[in-house]
Design an enzyme around this catalytic site. Structure first.
Site, PDB file in Angstrom:
ATOM      1  NE  ARG A 104      -3.968   1.784   2.465  1.00 54.78           N
ATOM      2  CZ  ARG A 104      -4.951   2.183   1.648  1.00 54.78           C
ATOM      3  NH1 ARG A 104      -5.051   1.685   0.443  1.00 54.78           N
ATOM      4  NH2 ARG A 104      -5.816   3.089   2.038  1.00 54.78           N
ATOM      5  CB  THR A 380     -10.433  -0.170  -5.682  1.00 56.34           C
ATOM      6  OG1 THR A 380     -10.127   0.948  -4.870  1.00 56.34           O
ATOM      7  CG2 THR A 380      -9.603  -1.338  -5.223  1.00 56.34           C
ATOM      8  CB  THR A 398      -6.888   1.097  -4.996  1.00 56.16           C
ATOM      9  OG1 THR A 398      -7.776   2.179  -5.228  1.00 56.16           O
ATOM     10  CG2 THR A 398      -6.063   1.384  -3.753  1.00 56.16           C
ATOM     11  CG  ASN A 400      -8.622   6.642  -2.673  1.00 53.90           C
ATOM     12  OD1 ASN A 400      -9.475   5.803  -2.406  1.00 53.90           O
ATOM     13  ND2 ASN A 400      -8.561   7.788  -2.048  1.00 53.90           N
ATOM     14  CG  ASP A 422      -8.229   5.564   1.634  1.00 50.87           C
ATOM     15  OD1 ASP A 422      -9.347   6.058   1.397  1.00 50.87           O
ATOM     16  OD2 ASP A 422      -7.811   4.538   1.067  1.00 50.87           O
TER      17      ASP A 422
HETATM   18  O1  DON Z   1      -8.021   1.296   0.512  1.00 48.28           O
HETATM   19  C1  DON Z   1      -9.206   1.555   0.463  1.00 48.28           C
HETATM   20  O2  DON Z   1     -10.028   1.056   1.203  1.00 48.28           O
HETATM   21  C2  DON Z   1      -9.692   2.511  -0.597  1.00 48.28           C
HETATM   22  N1  DON Z   1      -8.636   3.362  -1.069  1.00 48.28           N
HETATM   23  C3  DON Z   1     -10.242   1.681  -1.688  1.00 48.28           C
HETATM   24  C4  DON Z   1     -10.922   2.496  -2.692  1.00 48.28           C
HETATM   25  C5  DON Z   1     -11.841   1.648  -3.433  1.00 48.28           C
HETATM   26  O3  DON Z   1     -12.104   0.513  -3.161  1.00 48.28           O
HETATM   27  C6  DON Z   1     -12.494   2.268  -4.512  1.00 48.28           C
HETATM   28  N2  DON Z   1     -13.312   1.257  -5.198  1.00 48.28           N
HETATM   29  N3  DON Z   1     -13.975   1.128  -6.087  1.00 48.28           N
END
Ligand code: DON
Length: 569
Positions: A104, A380, A398, A400, A422
């Site tokens: 990440r 994502t 992702t 984001n 986030d």
């Molecule tokens: O890490 C996360 O939870 C978010 N950045 C994920 C974003 C996400 O799942 C967008 N999806 N469609």
């Protein structure tokens, strides 16, 4: 962003029932496949084919994982990419062990807890969503490179090749990418690289079906193919990233890029109806809460109540609400704050939580004490792979929001993430989208922002049973949990388990979201009677699941999207 907008709208009028158009269900044939040897389910046909081509060349599941990761970076540039990061759960059959890898993004070294606040201390949500200041240090390429070095069998270069081809030859513009381009057009066309790659010379979104070629990205991928992770974190690509970031007053530095490191973590684990559930630990909240939801429901007679019955939905929604309360109270990057994972998954604690669910009435969010969540946007991607040896891969990746920060590193085709969003900008203050964040998720240099991504692997009797995951922010947790419930508790065939109506309740906002094709009007009326604020809303999940069969694998790519499930015999 459309989903952010919808979310905002719903906050403003959560007492009303909002109707959105039912999701288009694509033809079943692309979304379901049965095969003996290998199986791939991904959110794009080019990606599924890229992973299968690696198996056909004699590559192993990790080679296929790397190829799928690079290919999906090309095929879903609005969702993910080499400017982002993600998680991998890998079930190694011979060792009967599940590995968890965390690549990440992390906060830049120069980041501070107050970086998005005005002098008066007011939050400025747009700063963590758009532009160079929103960019966290990308982890994807480092993660893929290290994981391949440890477990891959084909030369690295061969695993990058299908993505280079896809970027250079292009693919037809599909609906969701079209929608994302249109949605982010005003911001994204300000970036010269984005404008020339994705829009017409007049700055318009091209028609559906137009071939999308990403030549700069193809050249960047060639450098990565030649030089490995150094092709990204050092040399001309790093120069381009830093030059772009500096020109737009971002914080990322050469030192950030050079020092990014992936972390191997211990998966969270819980038993459910005789199965072992393995999922992503913190800094994802996903695994803990998927397991919490299942454990809270385990002793309730859901099967006899019936899927999508008032009582089953009520209990499930309450379990979700409870889990999200814990998310807000305890979760963050475990390298910075102790996360009480063991306590949150303790059988007695979960049984107490389960016992506190009132069967007659919905609990009001304000009857439960804690602070609400940081908002997560809705893009994502997830893919799932299985091989003939019984190994499984589940990976969620992702940048984001749609097109991340909407900043491209000059000349590279790389779209940089906006993962900084986030984090919580400040404790206890609502951001633009009505959510407030917790103490453990405040910004600190090199810290990982809290995630909901929940790549999950289920084993049974020390062998593979199922692997799955999804995009869609906080909804990932509840979509994954419901797919497991549908499969295990309600014994639905996999396609039906994925395609069924889903609900979502995340404690704050205190609404019960129901997605098309919805519940029956009678059930929805009974849920309102019980005190649930039922709203109709697209949840944005796209489950990619594979289940073991006696002869091989059954793969399903969520019929709500443009994915492909395909296997090899
Ligand atoms: O890490 C996360 O939870 C978010 N950045 C994920 C974003 C996400 O799942 C967008 N999806 N469609």
């Amino acid at each position: 962003m459309r989903s952010l907008f919808l979310f905002f709208l719903l906050l403003g009028c959560s007492h009303q029932v909002r109707i959105v158009a039912p999701t288009v269900v694509q033809p079943r044939v692309a979304h379901e496949s049965v095969a003996k040897s290998e199986m791939v389910t991904a959110q794009g046909a080019g990606t599924t084919r890229a992973a299968l081509s690696i198996f056909q060349r004699g590559g192993n599941i990790i080679d296929a994982f790397v190829a799928a990761s690079f290919a999906i970076s090309v095929e879903r540039p609005h969702s993910t990419g080499i400017g982002g990061g993600g998680f991998l759960l890998y079930y190694h059959r011979a060792e009967n062990k599940v590995y968890a890898f965390d690549f990440r993004e992390i906060a830049p070294l120069a980041a501070t807890a107050t970086m998005y606040l005005t002098k008066k201390g007011d939050p400025q949500p747009l700063l963590s969503q758009e532009g160079a200041l929103a960019v966290a240090n990308p982890g994807l390429v480092r993660g893929l490179f290290e994981i391949h070095r440890r477990f891959g069998s084909l030369p690295w270069k061969e695993t990058v090749a299908p993505a280079i081809k896809l970027a250079r030859e292009g693919f037809p513009l599909y609906e969701e990418l079209h929608e994302a381009l249109e949605d982010r057009r005003e911001v994204f066309i300000l970036d010269p690289g984005a404008r020339s790659t994705f829009y017409t010379s007049e700055g318009r979104t091209p028609n559906l079906g137009t071939t999308i070629v990403q030549e700069n990205l193809a050249r960047t991928l060639e450098l990565i193919a030649d030089k490995g992770a150094d092709g990204f974190y050092r040399g001309p690509v790093a120069d381009a990233i830093i030059k772009t970031i500096r020109s737009k007053r971002g914080l990322l530095s050469y030192r950030d890029l050079r020092t990014y490191s992936m972390v191997e973590r211990t998966p969270v684990k819980g038993s459910y109806k005789g199965l072992q559930i393995h999922s992503m630990p913190p800094p994802s909240s996903g695994g803990i809460h998927v397991i919490q939801i299942l454990k809270m429901l385990e002793k309730h007679p859901l099967r006899s109540l019936g899927p999508q019955s008032t009582e089953a939905v009520h209990l499930t929604a309450n379990a979700m609400q409870r889990a999200f309360l814990d998310r807000a109270s305890y979760l963050g990057d475990p390298d910075f704050h102790p996360v009480p994972t063991k306590e949150l998954l303790d059988e007695r604690y979960l049984s107490r939580l389960s016992g506190s669910i009132k069967t007659r009435k919905a609990m009001k969010a304000d009857q439960l004490k804690a602070i609400p969540l940081a908002y997560e946007s809705s893009d994502t991607t997830h893919f799932t792979i299985a091989d003939r040896a019984g190994n499984l891969v589940a990976s969620t990746q992702t940048i984001n929001g749609w097109f991340g920060s909407a900043v491209m590193a000059e000349g590279t085709g790389i779209i940089l993430n906006n993962e900084m969003d986030d984090f919580a900008q400040k404790v206890g203050v609502q951001n633009l989208y009505g959510a407030v964040g917790g103490q453990n998720n405040l910004i600190q240099p090199r810290k990982r922002p809290l995630s909901s991504m929940s790549p999950t692997i289920i084993t049974k009797d020390n062998g593979p049973f199922m692997a799955l995951g999804s995009p869609s922010g906080t909804r990932i947790i509840t979509c994954v949990a419901q797919t497991i419930l549908n499969t295990v508790e309600f014994e639905m065939p996999l396609y039906e388990a994925v395609a069924a109506t889903r609900i979502h309740q995340q404690w704050m906002p205190d609404v019960l979201k129901v997605e098309a094709p919805f519940l029956t009007p009678a059930v929805e009326a009974e849920l309102r009677e019980k005190g649930h604020q039922v709203v109709h809303e697209k949840l944005g999940c796209s489950i990619q699941a594979i289940r073991k069969t006696p002869d091989g694998w059954h793969g399903v790519s969520d019929p709500r999207g443009e994915g492909l499930a395909l296997g090899l015999n």
